[in-house]
Design a protein around this motif. Structure first.
Motif, mmCIF file in Angstrom:
data_model
loop_
_atom_site.group_PDB
_atom_site.id
_atom_site.type_symbol
_atom_site.label_atom_id
_atom_site.label_comp_id
_atom_site.label_asym_id
_atom_site.label_seq_id
_atom_site.Cartn_x
_atom_site.Cartn_y
_atom_site.Cartn_z
ATOM 1 N N VAL B 124 15.072 9.521 49.723
ATOM 2 C CA VAL B 124 15.490 9.728 51.108
ATOM 3 C C VAL B 124 15.514 11.218 51.470
ATOM 4 O O VAL B 124 16.070 12.014 50.724
ATOM 5 N N PRO B 125 14.928 11.596 52.592
ATOM 6 C CA PRO B 125 15.018 12.985 53.038
ATOM 7 C C PRO B 125 16.331 13.218 53.772
ATOM 8 O O PRO B 125 16.356 13.497 54.964
ATOM 9 N N TYR B 158 13.491 16.474 59.975
ATOM 10 C CA TYR B 158 14.010 16.260 61.327
ATOM 11 C C TYR B 158 15.032 15.143 61.287
ATOM 12 O O TYR B 158 14.883 14.125 61.943
ATOM 13 N N ASN B 159 16.046 15.325 60.472
ATOM 14 C CA ASN B 159 16.994 14.238 60.270
ATOM 15 C C ASN B 159 18.292 14.617 60.970
ATOM 16 O O ASN B 159 19.336 14.720 60.360
ATOM 17 N N ALA B 164 18.552 9.232 58.100
ATOM 18 C CA ALA B 164 17.689 8.992 56.943
ATOM 19 C C ALA B 164 18.604 8.623 55.789
ATOM 20 O O ALA B 164 19.192 9.469 55.139
ATOM 21 N N GLN B 165 18.757 7.337 55.579
ATOM 22 C CA GLN B 165 19.692 6.832 54.580
ATOM 23 C C GLN B 165 19.105 5.576 53.960
ATOM 24 O O GLN B 165 18.315 4.887 54.602
ATOM 25 N N SER B 166 19.527 5.279 52.769
ATOM 26 C CA SER B 166 19.069 4.026 52.181
ATOM 27 C C SER B 166 20.260 3.110 51.904
ATOM 28 O O SER B 166 20.143 2.109 51.222
ATOM 29 N N THR B 171 19.995 0.580 57.197
ATOM 30 C CA THR B 171 19.140 0.115 56.120
ATOM 31 C C THR B 171 19.294 -1.392 55.925
ATOM 32 O O THR B 171 18.310 -2.107 55.749
ATOM 33 N N THR B 360 11.161 9.373 65.536
ATOM 34 C CA THR B 360 10.953 9.880 64.185
ATOM 35 C C THR B 360 12.093 10.784 63.747
ATOM 36 O O THR B 360 12.298 10.986 62.560
ATOM 37 N N LYS B 361 12.779 11.364 64.713
ATOM 38 C CA LYS B 361 13.661 12.464 64.371
ATOM 39 C C LYS B 361 15.110 12.007 64.245
ATOM 40 O O LYS B 361 15.527 11.631 63.168
ATOM 41 N N GLY B 364 15.832 8.500 62.468
ATOM 42 C CA GLY B 364 15.361 8.195 61.123
ATOM 43 C C GLY B 364 14.355 7.066 61.078
ATOM 44 O O GLY B 364 14.234 6.362 60.077
ATOM 45 N N ALA B 365 13.619 6.862 62.174
ATOM 46 C CA ALA B 365 12.651 5.766 62.219
ATOM 47 C C ALA B 365 11.250 6.346 62.376
ATOM 48 O O ALA B 365 10.897 7.305 61.702
ATOM 49 N N ALA B 366 10.452 5.773 63.265
ATOM 50 C CA ALA B 366 9.114 6.302 63.555
ATOM 51 C C ALA B 366 8.724 5.810 64.932
ATOM 52 O O ALA B 366 9.282 4.830 65.419
ATOM 53 N N VAL B 397 11.076 -0.887 61.425
ATOM 54 C CA VAL B 397 11.288 0.354 62.165
ATOM 55 C C VAL B 397 12.108 0.066 63.413
ATOM 56 O O VAL B 397 13.022 0.819 63.769
ATOM 57 N N GLN B 400 15.682 -0.290 62.525
ATOM 58 C CA GLN B 400 16.292 1.022 62.300
ATOM 59 C C GLN B 400 16.657 1.681 63.639
ATOM 60 O O GLN B 400 17.741 2.239 63.792
#
Ligand SMILES: Cc1ncc(COP(=O)(O)O)c(C=O)c1O
Lengths: 559, 566
Positions: B124-125, B158-159, B164-166, B171, B360-361, B364-366, B397, B400
């Motif tokens: 994970v970033p 860009y979190n 950005a988590q798992s 999640t 995306t930012k 935490g998706a796209a 996505v 999320q």
């Protein structure tokens, strides 16, 4: 009095003024370091020849004026001089058109007829408004039905548990994970090429790859029926583009000969040249004669750009696309791109080719550099899809692929052998394509007074776009689409989902008419493939057979 | 040693450690700050600090040497070592892939810094990012991998809100969705690829932003690249900020409309241009333009500056153009309620005609979205090419996006969204003021989570990146051509996931590296100084004082919400 002033006088007075100002300027100038040299030069030149000083001064003023105003004056050429008040008035009077042309009631059905899925989109789907009924999906581009694969799902869930969903950064800035790089290696290996680069979305890929290798002055010869993504890519590249007739190798050769005689013979340095075509054409469903294309490319020193979005995972014994179908090594194709969202049931797209080209994309390709990496789970899903396609290959043919090939052939044969459809539709796609393209028969279209094509050169749409009209609504086009929608609706009632492909008509320059697409996928049974043919054939007969112009028009009034 | 990148197994970590690495627990309620709405007040003109002249001189010298040496090497290399330069030469009657001049910068500069770019990562970033170590060879021609990793403090992703988590609600929801909806779509949105989940997400986004409707795309870049073709044609004009993102420029070029640019954020220049264009009309024919769109970004990701929305709205009312705002970096990350620049400036989002953003930012998706009036969105649904030809955004996505947005709105885990918003506001201000006090030149608005720290000389980019990597901090360095020639910089992206202690750690190391590389040039005019002298605080004082001070607008210069523009 005025007549008495001679040129001599003018020079003398100006001489005096000049001298005076030079003396005062000189005292200031001498204070600046190096200024005394300049003053000395001016003084001595002035003593020798006062007219020359005047001339030099004039030149200096002109040069300064030229350099300070040249850029803006060139730009402002043709501007009308207006006073502040006039500008205020004009600004107040100006009324812009609406930002978007509203969707009017004649088009509303197009919005309403977009199918909405209630569950996963796999071989069988559930659509909103169809009472939870399980329907056959003959509209999917996910030919290998990998969406139903439990193993992939399970693995994807594991990846999300490890990495989360988004990659949160472009590939060059910590966005590429080990999983992405593994996929790039896997794909390169699968196709036997040196390098592979991943992209975030299929439609933008061509538009990012081609312009990074084509600039003004380069040459492209492209198939006239290439998809919109390629048309856009060529527009962005600013290269010289020549369109050859769809799949017409003679026309291609003719153009190349002409180009060689006119340009290539004398050029130095050599320009970059590309042939651009598709593996299976999205607009037609057939494929080019690759042997001939390669022969021409080698003869005229071109490179090939091949969009395999619909042929990867479809053509070839192991799904490796058009070159495999022809038994040609991948290394002959300079650039191949393909979507990972179709047969591979994942997301994004990739571009494969040699090392130098791949490396250059990582710096020069805009959609790669300025967009986030794919979510890592999608990369894993594609890697697994490759594994599955490769699995249990006997005699070079993957079982998954042989089933798909069997179905594609079966569907194609059932339609071409269907005598009842002979006069109603024509089939434009190849037998190997997993998507069958059906178009209303030209005789019927003629009878209904429909044009040969709605877009492309000479069409009504082209005229409107060229003239910059905002109104792009074409009655006949709307009607023909509605007619096909009636076929789709009948099929839906019988439990079969087929496609009426959507186009952005105003943007297309390929010659297009609306058509129907029917696809097969390996998640269906043989019986269901037969069922698809039966239902679609009946629907076409019901809707199109004996349709008259009056009927055609009244039907539309009713909608 | 292997040249193949190893696959890293991160499963050894306990769930608690993993959570902490992804999103650090808040250590004190003191480390929160709720951003204040500007309530319609425009931004004052920004104050940009200039480095001393010798810094610029050195920077130019840097480039001069680079260019001369590069050309000399090219000249002799091509003649005496044609094999090594084969990529640049014609070969078998075919032109090289790219020519010598096009690629000069890439070969002579970028490749030398390649070890600072595209560092492979895994996992994970989040607050920390695990980078896979690599050893460069032959001036970055290739890398080998010893198989080890470095876990770094993450200031590169860009979190912004730490999604950005798992582990956690998002999640769980994404994983559940894989079960229900799968991961593929089988065709474009308008053909077969629309799911109920798409519609639900689109409605939620519209709700979140406060407009009538919205439409989703599977890539942020593609959103801009396809949008303009559907609303503009050759008789329309677009007026674009000179620093707009490449995706906007691509989209505009594809639409075939006329383009004019105005200097970054210069509202006077914009007004002048508007008056000129409206009164002159189209070139040659002098007919009035059909429509004029002004395109700006909410938060500029290389500068940390913001569009001056109140001023734009004022101009819009006067000149009747349409306003496009790209909220890629601002949505979620900016504003008291995380609703982007409209929220920050206290402006009704319906005043902006097109609000575009990426998912995306902050989420935490796209993907990306466009939102606006029903009339606009309906037309786009039918016409925009991304709906008709491109792959739709995938179900996990969507899950999320939905869940992260609901957290921000307080519908899931009430309080969590608030905490995230407060933390990013605090972290951004703390880091910014800290850097200013240490004497660095930073650009941008006080509340911006993007903090560009100026390096100037290009040679300092790799030095800075490598030194920080050794200190376990991952940063992004950017230089020409992404920035002007002389202003190479480090871009620090702040996240809610960072703890106050992480920023202490960061400041300590930045201070040390800044001393070693001579980066503390600020004169104090742009902040960090109260007495007008160049600020050069001691690091201990910075860490002691700044966490409290950063909440007080009086320590910032000019751009803070509560200070009046003069
Ligand atoms: C202003 C702006 N627009 C669009 C994008 C593209 O977004 P995505 O990464 O989702 O493609 C970016 C990303 O860097 C951006 O900064």
């Amino acid at each position: 009095m005025a007549q008495n002033i001679t040129i001599e006088d003018v020079i003398n007075t100006s001489h005096h003024i000049l001298e005076k100002s030079l003396v005062t300027a000189g005292t200031y100038m001498e204070k600046v370091p190096g200024g005394s040299i300049v003053v000395r030069y001016i003084k001595s030149s002035h003593r020798n020849d006062p007219i020359r000083t005047l001339l030099e001064l004039g030149l200096l003023v002109f040069a300064i004026r030229y350099f300070t105003t040249s850029r803006s004056s060139v730009k402002k050429k043709g501007f009308v001089k207006l006073t502040q008040a006039e500008v205020d008035d004009l600004c107040e009077d100006w009324e812009p058109e609406p930002l978007a042309v509203p969707v009017d009631e004649r088009e509303q059905w197009q919005l309403d007829s977009i199918p909405v899925n209630e569950a996963a989109i796999v071989a069988h789907v559930k659509l909103q408004g169809y009472d939870n009924k399980k329907m056959i999906n003959a509209a999917t581009l996910n030919f290998l039905d990998l969406g139903s694969n439990e193993y992939i799902k399970h693995e994807v869930q594991k990846v999300i548990r490890n990495t989360g969903v988004g990659a949160c950064g472009p590939p060059n800035f910590y966005g590429n994970q080990d999983i992405h790089i593994k996929l790039e290696n896997d794909l390169a290996q699968f196709f036997g090429s040196e390098g592979c680069v991943l992209y975030g979305q299929d439609f933008t890929t061509a538009g990012s790859v081609l312009p990074s290798f084509l600039k003004r002055g380069d040459f492209v010869v492209a198939d006239a029926n290439c998809n919109l993504a390629i048309q856009k890519a060529l527009q962005l590249s600013r290269a010289n583009v020549y369109w050859y007739k769809h799949n017409d190798m003679e026309d291609l050769e003719r153009i190349m000969f002409a180009l060689r005689d006119d340009f290539f013979k004398y050029e130095k340095p050599i320009s970059r040249k590309f042939i651009v075509t598709e593996g299976l054409f999205a607009n037609v469903g057939d494929y080019p004669d690759l042997n001939k294309v390669i022969q021409l490319k080698e003869k005229f020193k071109f490179r090939i750009f091949l969009d395999e979005s619909l042929s990867f995972g479809v053509l070839g014994k192991s799904g490796r696309g058009l070159p495999e179908h022809f038994g040609i090594p991948r290394s002959k194709i300079d650039i191949s791109i393909a979507s990972m969202a179709n047969a591979f049931n994942s997301s994004g797209a990739f571009c494969i080719g040699d090392k130098v080209m791949s490396y250059h994309q990582r710096i020069g390709s805009l959609a790669y550099c300025f967009s986030a990496s794919l979510p890592p789970y999608t990369a894993r899903a594609t890697s697994l899809a490759l594994e599955l396609i490769n699995k249990d290959r006997e005699y070079g043919e993957s079982p998954l692929m042989s089933k798909l090939h069997k179905y594609s052939g079966q569907l194609y044969d059932s339609f071409t052998n269907d005598k009842k459809l002979e006069k109603l539709v024509i089939i434009r796609s190849a037998r190997e394509s997993s998507v069958l393209h059906l178009q209303i028969h030209p005789d019927i279209r003629l009878r209904l007074g429909l044009p040969l094509s709605y877009t492309g050169s000479g069409s009504e749409m082209e005229k409107r776009v060229k003239k910059g009209y905002s109104d792009k609504f074409i009655e006949a086009l709307n009607n023909e689409q509605f007619l096909l929608q009636s076929v789709v609706n009948q099929c839906l009632k019988q439990g079969v989902v087929v496609m009426r492909p959507a186009y952005s008509w105003a943007q297309e320059i390929a010659p297009l008419v609306p058509h129907l697409r029917v696809s097969v996928n390996v998640g269906l049974s043989e019986k269901e493939v037969k069922e698809i043919h039966k239902v679609v054939s009946n629907a076409i007969q019901n809707v199109i057979k004996d349709i008259t112009l009056e009927e055609f028009e009244t039907q539309l009034e009713a909608k | 040693m292997s040249r193949v990148l190893p696959q890293i197994d991160l499963s050894g970590l306990s769930v608690e450690d993993k959570k902490e690495n992804e999103y650090g627990a808040l250590t004190s309620q003191k480390y929160r700050y709720t951003c204040v709405s500007r309530q319609g007040k425009p931004l004052p003109d920004p104050i940009e600090d200039e480095p001393p002249y010798y810094v610029l001189l050195i920077t130019y010298l840097n480039y001069l040497i680079l260019i001369i040496v590069g050309h000399v090497k090219d000249f002799f290399g091509i003649r005496f070592k044609p094999k090594k330069y084969a990529d640049l030469l014609e070969h078998d009657g075919m032109a090289p892939w790219y020519n010598k001049f096009e690629s000069f910068y890439i070969r002579r500069m970028k490749q030398k810094l390649d070890d600072c770019f595209a560092r492979p990562t895994c996992g994970v970033p989040g607050r920390l990012i695990t980078c896979i170590d690599r050893d460069p060879h032959d001036y970055n021609k290739y890398f080998t991998y010893p198989g080890t990793t470095s876990t770094c403090l993450n200031l590169s992703s860009y979190n912004y809100l730490g999604f950005a988590q798992s582990e956690g609600a998002c999640t769980d929801s994404a994983i559940e969705t894989v079960e229900k909806y799968g991961i593929g779509t089988g065709g474009p949105r308008n053909v077969i690829g629309t799911m109920q989940l798409h519609r639900e997400t689109e409605r939620t986004i519209a709700n979140f932003i406060g407009v009538e409707d919205s439409i989703l795309f599977s890539m942020g870049y593609a959103t801009n690249a396809s949008l303009f073709s559907s609303i503009l044609d050759k008789k329309s004009l677009i007026i674009s900020d000179e620093l707009n993102h490449t995706s906007i420029r691509t989209g505009v070029r594809l639409s075939g409309c006329s383009v004019k640019t105005f200097p970054h954020n210069n509202m006077d220049a914009l007004e002048k241009l508007l008056r000129e264009q409206i009164s002159q009309g189209q070139p040659r024919s002098h007919r009035p333009w059909k429509k004029i769109v002004v395109a700006v970004e909410g938060l500029y990701s290389m500068e940390g500056t913001m569009a001056n929305l109140p001023k734009l709205i004022e101009l819009k009312k006067k000149y009747k153009f349409y306003l496009f705002v790209d909220e890629a970096h601002s949505i979620g990350a900016i504003g008291p309620r995380g609703r982007g620049v409209c929220d920050y400036f206290g402006i009704d989002p319906k005043e902006v005609d097109i609000l575009m953003g990426t998912l995306t930012k902050s989420f935490g998706a796209a993907g990306g979205y466009v939102s606006g009036s029903q009339q606009l969105i309906d037309r786009l649904r039918l016409d925009i090419n991304a709906q008709n030809y491109a792959e739709p955004i995938a179900a996990p996505v969507l899950a999320q996006i939905l869940s992260s947005m609901r957290i921000i709105m307080g519908e899931i885990n009430p309080g969590e969204g608030r905490e995230r918003l407060d933390r990013i506001a605090f972290n951004s201000r703390y880091l910014r003021l800290g850097l200013q006090r240490l004497g660095f030149i930073v650009y941008g608005v006080d509340d911006s989570p993007v903090i560009p720290l100026l390096l100037f000389a290009p040679a300092k980019m790799p030095a800075f990146s490598r030194m920080l990597y050794k200190r376990k901090i991952a940063v992004v360095v950017v230089g020409y051509p992404a920035t002007p020639l002389t202003s190479s910089r480090v871009r620090l992206c702040v996240s809610s996931a960072l703890k106050k202690e992480d920023i202490d750690y960061l400041l300590r190391h930045l201070s040390e590296v800044g001393d070693k590389l001579f980066l503390k040039f600020s004169s104090g005019v742009a902040g960090g100084s109260l007495d007008g002298k160049p600020p050069r605080w001691n690091i201990e004082d910075v860490i002691r004082e700044t966490p409290e001070d950063c909440k007080n607008p009086k320590f910032f210069v000019g751009t803070s919400a509560t200070t009046e523009p003069k």
